[in-house]
Scaffold this motif. Structure first.
Motif, PDB file in Angstrom:
ATOM      1  N   TYR A 136       0.835  -1.206   0.000  1.00 12.76           N
ATOM      2  CA  TYR A 136       0.000   0.000   0.000  1.00 12.76           C
ATOM      3  C   TYR A 136       0.870   1.258   0.000  1.00 12.76           C
ATOM      4  O   TYR A 136       0.596   2.225  -0.734  1.00 12.76           O
ATOM      5  N   HIS A 137       1.941   1.226   0.814  1.00 13.33           N
ATOM      6  CA  HIS A 137       2.835   2.397   0.854  1.00 13.33           C
ATOM      7  C   HIS A 137       3.498   2.620  -0.508  1.00 13.33           C
ATOM      8  O   HIS A 137       3.653   3.773  -0.965  1.00 13.33           O
ATOM      9  N   GLN A 138       3.918   1.532  -1.165  1.00  9.74           N
ATOM     10  CA  GLN A 138       4.537   1.660  -2.486  1.00  9.74           C
ATOM     11  C   GLN A 138       3.554   2.238  -3.501  1.00  9.74           C
ATOM     12  O   GLN A 138       3.917   3.044  -4.347  1.00  9.74           O
ATOM     13  N   TYR A 139       2.275   1.808  -3.377  1.00 12.00           N
ATOM     14  CA  TYR A 139       1.256   2.336  -4.280  1.00 12.00           C
ATOM     15  C   TYR A 139       1.039   3.832  -4.037  1.00 12.00           C
ATOM     16  O   TYR A 139       0.935   4.616  -4.986  1.00 12.00           O
ATOM     17  N   ARG A 140       0.969   4.229  -2.742  1.00 11.54           N
ATOM     18  CA  ARG A 140       0.755   5.636  -2.413  1.00 11.54           C
ATOM     19  C   ARG A 140       1.933   6.513  -2.868  1.00 11.54           C
ATOM     20  O   ARG A 140       1.757   7.684  -3.218  1.00 11.54           O
ATOM     21  N   GLN A 141       3.143   5.904  -2.891  1.00  9.11           N
ATOM     22  CA  GLN A 141       4.336   6.655  -3.314  1.00  9.11           C
ATOM     23  C   GLN A 141       4.514   6.643  -4.833  1.00  9.11           C
ATOM     24  O   GLN A 141       5.469   7.215  -5.348  1.00  9.11           O
ATOM     25  N   GLY A 142       3.627   5.973  -5.550  1.00  9.59           N
ATOM     26  CA  GLY A 142       3.680   5.959  -7.003  1.00  9.59           C
ATOM     27  C   GLY A 142       4.660   4.967  -7.574  1.00  9.59           C
ATOM     28  O   GLY A 142       4.992   5.041  -8.769  1.00  9.59           O
ATOM     29  N   LYS A 143       5.117   4.011  -6.740  1.00  8.93           N
ATOM     30  CA  LYS A 143       6.096   3.037  -7.217  1.00  8.93           C
ATOM     31  C   LYS A 143       5.439   1.892  -7.986  1.00  8.93           C
ATOM     32  O   LYS A 143       6.121   1.069  -8.591  1.00  8.93           O
ATOM     33  N   MET A 144       4.088   1.795  -7.926  1.00  8.55           N
ATOM     34  CA  MET A 144       3.376   0.804  -8.716  1.00  8.55           C
ATOM     35  C   MET A 144       1.986   1.346  -9.032  1.00  8.55           C
ATOM     36  O   MET A 144       1.453   2.198  -8.296  1.00  8.55           O
TER      37      MET A 144
END
Length: 527
Positions: free
Chosen positions: A431-439
Motif C-alpha cells: 500500500y505504501h509503495q502504491y501511495r508513493q507511485g512506485k506501482m
C-alpha cells in the motif's frame, strides 16, 4: 373495538376459603365474604356481560383457578388463558376485581400498563370500575396502583393472620393438618379423636410386629384380607379426592412395608401432638422452610392415645436393633434390581428376590441364590479388570504418541504465526509503495489479492494446527483421568464391596435367571 372472544377469569384461594370458614355464623346460617365464591363470581361476570350490549355477539370462555393464591401467577387456568392471549384467541379479559386477577400489585400493574396494551387486549375489573378501553393512550388514575398495593398488603395481612391462628391452635393441642393421620379423625373443635373403623388396624400392626411378624409378611396379609390402605381408606371416605389406586396386579387395596414403617414410627399414636416441622417461606414463593427442632410444637396428651407409650418404646427399640443388624453390608447391596419392574431386589436369607414379590402376586422373576449371583458378577468383574489392565497400557502408549505429536506441532505453529505476520506486513508495504507511485493501481490490487489469499491459507493452516494441538491436550487430559480411574479401580481389589460399587451401576435379573450388568465406564472405556 370489535370483541370476538371474552375470557371470564375467576379465582378463589385457600386463604379466602379459610376466611369463609372462620366467619361462619351457625345461628344465622350465613357465611361472610360469600361474594368471593366461584359461583358468585361467575354470576356477577355473566350479569355484567348481559347488561353490556357491546358484548352481545361475543363468544365467552371461562377460566377458573379454585384453591390458588393470588400472590403468584403460576396457576393452571391463568396460564391457559394467557396462552390464548398470546395466540390471539382472546381479545378481552373480565374479572370481578383486581384481587381476583392477582394480589402482586407490581406484576398486576405490569399486565395492566404494558402487557395487555401491547397485546391489544381489553381488561375489565367490574367491582373496581376499571376498563382499559377508557384509558387508552393515557395513564390510569392514581387510584388503580394504590388499590393494587392495598390488595398486596391485604394478602400479606391474611397470610400473617392465618399463620398466627394456626400457631395458637397448635399450642392448644388442635390438629391443623389438612388430613388426619390413619387411625384418627378430627372432631368438631379440631382435636384428634380415634377413628373406630381404623384404630384397630393400627393396634394390630403394632401387636403383630412385636410378635415377630415381618413388615412384608404383614403387608401381604393386609392386602390378602382386602383391608384398604391408608390412602385408599381416605379416598373411599371422600376425605381425599382422586382416582382409586390399583397395583400392577389390578388390586384396589395395596399396603407397602414403607407404609407400615411410617405408622410404627409415628409418635402421634401415643397422644403426642407433633407439628410445625416446616413453615412457609416468603409470601408467594411457594417454598417450605425446615424449622429447628427446639422451635417445633410438641404437646403431650393432646388427644386420646391409640398406642401406649411402653408399646411404642418397645417397637422403636426393636426397629433400631433390627436396623443395626441390617447395617452389615453385603457385597451386592443397592445394585440388584428386578429386570421386569425395575424395583430393587432384596436379600432374604441367602436369596435375592424382587422387593414386591414377597407381599404381592408379582412372581415374574424367580429368586436367585446370593452365591450364584455373586459368582456370575465376579466372573464378569474379573474379565473387566483384566481388560482394564490392558486398556491402561494402551492409554499410556496413546499419551506418549500425543506428547510426541505436540512436541512437533509447537515449532510448526510458531513458524506459521511468524510467516502469516510477515505476509500481513508485506501487504501493508504494498500500500505504501502504491501511495508513493512506485506501482500502478492495477498491479497493487492484483498483488494485494494474491498476498491476501496466501495469508488466508496460512491462517487456515495455523487454525488447523492449533485445533490439533488443543485436541491432543484435551485427549491427554482425558487419558490422565481415565488412567486415574483405572488405577483406582485396580487398587480397590482389596475392598471387594468398594470395587463393585465403583465399577457397577446396576445388576438387572430377568426371567430364567438372566443377568445383565450395567457398568459405570465412560464410552471410551467400554470393553
Amino acid at each position: 373495538m370489535d370483541v370476538t372472544t371474552v375470557a371470564l377469569y375467576m379465582r378463589l384461594s385457600r386463604e379466602d376459603e379459610t376466611v369463609i370458614k372462620n366467619d361462619f355464623n351457625v345461628e344465622k346460617g350465613m357465611v361472610k365474604d360469600e361474594s368471593n365464591s366461584i359461583s358468585n363470581q361467575r354470576k356477577l361476570l355473566l350479569g355484567f356481560l348481559k347488561r353490556k350490549q357491546e358484548f352481545a355477539d361475543s363468544s365467552t370462555v371461562q377460566y377458573v383457578d379454585d384453591g390458588y393464591s393470588g400472590t403468584g401467577f403460576e396457576r393452571p387456568a391463568f396460564m391457559e388463558m394467557m396462552d390464548g392471549v398470546k395466540k390471539g384467541k382472546i381479545q378481552c379479559i373480565i374479572v370481578k376485581d383486581f384481587s381476583r386477577f392477582g394480589r402482586d400489585y407490581i406484576e398486576l400493574g405490569d399486565y395492566i400498563e404494558h402487557i395487555f396494551p401491547f397485546m391489544q387486549v381489553r381488561f375489565i375489573a367490574v367491582n373496581d370500575g376499571y376498563d382499559s378501553a377508557e384509558y387508552r393512550g393515557k395513564t390510569p388514575d392514581i387510584d388503580v396502583p394504590f388499590r393494587n398495593l392495598a390488595y398486596s398488603l391485604y394478602s400479606q395481612d391474611i397470610s400473617d393472620k392465618i399463620k398466627s391462628s394456626l400457631a395458637v391452635r397448635r399450642k392448644k393441642g388442635m390438629y391443623v393438618g389438612s388430613i388426619p393421620l390413619y387411625g384418627y379423625q378430627r372432631d368438631g373443635e379440631g382435636f384428634l379423636t380415634p377413628d373406630e373403623e381404623t384404630k384397630g388396624i393400627v393396634q394390630r400392626i403394632y401387636r403383630e410386629y412385636l410378635s415377630g411378624k415381618g413388615l412384608a409378611e404383614l403387608a401381604r396379609e393386609l392386602n390378602g384380607e382386602g383391608i384398604p390402605s391408608p390412602k385408599q381408606h381416605k379416598i373411599n371416605k371422600g376425605i381425599l379426592h382422586g382416582e382409586k389406586e390399583e397395583s400392577f396386579e389390578g388390586k384396589t387395596y395395596f399396603w407397602l412395608p414403607t407404609t407400615l414403617r411410617q405408622i410404627l414410627r409415628n409418635e402421634t399414636y401415643t397422644g403426642v401432638l407433633l407439628s410445625g416441622n416446616y413453615k412457609s417461606g416468603p409470601l408467594g414463593s411457594g417454598k417450605r422452610v425446615l424449622v429447628p427442632e427446639e422451635e417445633r410444637v410438641r404437646i403431650e396428651d393432646a388427644h386420646p392415645a391409640i398406642i401406649d407409650k411402653d408399646t411404642f418404646r418397645e417397637v422403636q427399640e426393636k426397629m433400631h436393633t433390627k436396623k443395626r443388624g441390617e447395617e452389615k453390608q453385603f457385597l451386592l447391596k443397592g445394585l440388584v434390581r428386578c429386570g421386569e419392574c425395575g424395583r430393587f431386589m432384596v436379600k432374604d436369607k441367602r436369596l435375592f428376590r424382587c422387593g414386591y414379590q414377597k407381599f404381592t402376586e408379582h412372581r415374574n422373576v424367580e429368586s436367585i441364590p446370593e452365591a450364584e449371583l455373586e459368582g456370575i458378577v465376579w466372573k464378569a468383574v474379573d474379565i473387566q479388570l483384566r481388560q482394564l489392565e490392558e486398556k491402561e497400557a494402551v492409554f499410556q502408549r496413546e499419551k506418549e504418541l500425543c506428547e510426541e505429536r505436540c512436541k512437533k506441532l509447537l515449532p510448526e505453529i510458531k513458524m506459521k504465526r511468524i510467516q502469516a505476520e510477515k505476509k500481513r506486513e508485506e501487504i501493508k508495504q504494498l500500500y505504501h509503495q502504491y501511495r508513493q507511485g512506485k506501482m500502478g493501481k492495477a498491479e497493487y490490487l492484483a498483488r494485494k489479492k494474491w498476498e491476501g489469499n496466501l495469508v488466508e491459507e496460512m491462517e487456515a493452516e495455523l487454525a488447523g494446527l492449533e485445533a490439533e494441538e488443543e485436541g491432543l491436550r484435551k485427549g491427554m487430559g482425558e487419558i490422565d483421568a481415565d488412567s486415574a480411574s483405572i488405577v483406582d479401580w485396580l487398587g480397590s481389589r482389596g475392598d471387594r464391596r468398594k470395587l463393585l460399587q465403583s465399577l457397577i451401576e446396576r445388576i438387572d435379573v430377568y426371567v430364567g435367571k438372566v443377568v445383565e450388568i450395567k457398568w459405570k465406564f465412560r464410552d471410551r472405556l467400554l470393553i
